[in-house]
Write a protein that holds these residues in place. Sequence first.
Motif, short mmCIF file in Angstrom:
data_model
loop_
_atom_site.label_atom_id
_atom_site.label_comp_id
_atom_site.label_asym_id
_atom_site.label_seq_id
_atom_site.Cartn_x
_atom_site.Cartn_y
_atom_site.Cartn_z
N LEU A 142 0.90 -1.24 -0.08
CA LEU A 142 0.07 0.02 0.02
C LEU A 142 0.88 1.41 0.01
O LEU A 142 0.24 2.45 -0.22
CB LEU A 142 -1.14 -0.07 1.10
N ALA A 143 2.02 0.93 0.47
CA ALA A 143 3.21 2.33 0.53
C ALA A 143 3.50 2.49 -1.07
O ALA A 143 4.27 3.60 -1.30
CB ALA A 143 4.19 2.12 1.39
N ASN A 144 3.00 1.73 -2.09
CA ASN A 144 3.44 1.92 -3.51
C ASN A 144 2.12 2.39 -4.28
O ASN A 144 1.60 1.46 -4.95
CB ASN A 144 4.06 0.77 -4.07
N PRO A 145 1.48 3.60 -4.32
CA PRO A 145 0.28 4.04 -4.67
C PRO A 145 0.16 3.92 -6.26
O PRO A 145 -0.79 3.62 -6.77
CB PRO A 145 -0.20 5.25 -4.18
N ALA A 146 1.40 4.13 -6.87
CA ALA A 146 1.62 3.82 -8.25
C ALA A 146 1.28 2.38 -8.46
O ALA A 146 0.48 2.16 -9.95
CB ALA A 146 2.93 4.48 -8.50
N SER A 147 1.50 1.51 -7.98
CA SER A 147 1.61 0.07 -8.33
C SER A 147 0.09 -0.26 -8.02
O SER A 147 -0.55 -0.72 -9.17
CB SER A 147 2.46 -0.82 -7.61
N VAL A 148 -0.68 0.28 -7.13
CA VAL A 148 -1.88 0.10 -7.09
C VAL A 148 -2.87 0.57 -8.16
O VAL A 148 -3.72 -0.05 -8.54
CB VAL A 148 -2.31 0.84 -5.68
N ARG A 149 -2.57 1.94 -8.68
CA ARG A 149 -3.03 2.39 -9.83
C ARG A 149 -2.99 1.77 -11.01
O ARG A 149 -3.78 1.65 -11.86
CB ARG A 149 -2.62 3.98 -9.99
N VAL A 150 -1.60 1.07 -11.18
CA VAL A 150 -1.59 0.10 -12.42
C VAL A 150 -2.54 -0.90 -12.22
O VAL A 150 -2.96 -1.01 -13.55
CB VAL A 150 -0.11 -0.36 -12.33
N LEU A 151 -2.60 -1.47 -11.54
CA LEU A 151 -3.72 -2.75 -11.24
C LEU A 151 -5.14 -2.13 -11.56
O LEU A 151 -5.73 -2.58 -12.51
CB LEU A 151 -3.27 -3.48 -9.96
N GLU A 152 -5.43 -1.06 -11.01
CA GLU A 152 -6.78 -0.59 -11.21
C GLU A 152 -7.03 -0.16 -12.48
O GLU A 152 -8.03 -0.79 -13.12
CB GLU A 152 -7.08 0.67 -10.13
N LYS A 153 -6.04 0.53 -13.26
CA LYS A 153 -6.11 0.66 -14.74
C LYS A 153 -6.19 -0.28 -15.68
O LYS A 153 -6.77 -0.36 -16.75
CB LYS A 153 -5.11 1.86 -14.97
N ALA A 154 -5.48 -1.39 -15.10
CA ALA A 154 -5.25 -2.65 -15.93
C ALA A 154 -6.75 -3.60 -15.58
O ALA A 154 -6.95 -4.69 -16.54
CB ALA A 154 -4.15 -3.69 -15.62
N GLY A 155 -7.71 -3.18 -14.82
CA GLY A 155 -9.01 -3.87 -14.78
C GLY A 155 -8.85 -4.95 -13.83
O GLY A 155 -9.65 -5.78 -13.43
N PHE A 156 -7.78 -4.97 -12.76
CA PHE A 156 -7.82 -5.68 -11.70
C PHE A 156 -8.91 -5.18 -10.40
O PHE A 156 -8.98 -3.74 -10.44
CB PHE A 156 -6.38 -5.90 -11.05
#
Length: 175
Positions: A142-156
């Motif tokens: 959760l300390a890596n919000p950019a990676s969280v956003r990648v997954l959200e944008k990818a449809g995860f």
Amino acid sequence: MSSASSSSSSSSISSQLDLTTDRLVLRPWTADEATAVVAGDRRPGWAEDFPAEGDGVVAGLFGEFPAWLGAYGHRLVVERDSGSVVGSIGLFWPPNDGTLEIGYGIVPSRRGRGYAPEATRALAEFALTAPDVHTVFANVELANPASVRVLEKAGFERCGADDSAEGVARFRFMR
């Protein structure tokens, strides 16, 4: 949307495993590329900041996990316009109870262009074509919000409760 494609200019088997998106080609690593990354050798066609630390870790594990070099394994992320390797992405084969973990990384010089979500979605869609695979997942700090956003944008989608003790969220992509 991704599709497996054969390169008309190459008759190699690995080109048959390439996944092509609007802006990227996801192609299998070669043994020579993995050796070069582990040795710290630079190759023509690599972005100036490739490989990143994670690429070296993955390349160093291919000997222990040879299936990662197979059709449903790890790939290099190549910009179609420049032909430069700008990251890597992979599935941690074999699946466990129908699930596969995915990991990804784009070099700093190419971040912010949407490459990570584009590559992540393409490989997740491809993974779901494997026999008995129904879910692709990623555990993200959760300390890596950019990676969280990648997954959200990818449809995860975020699934399950966050492990607040570890600061990790689990995401999944399903059929």
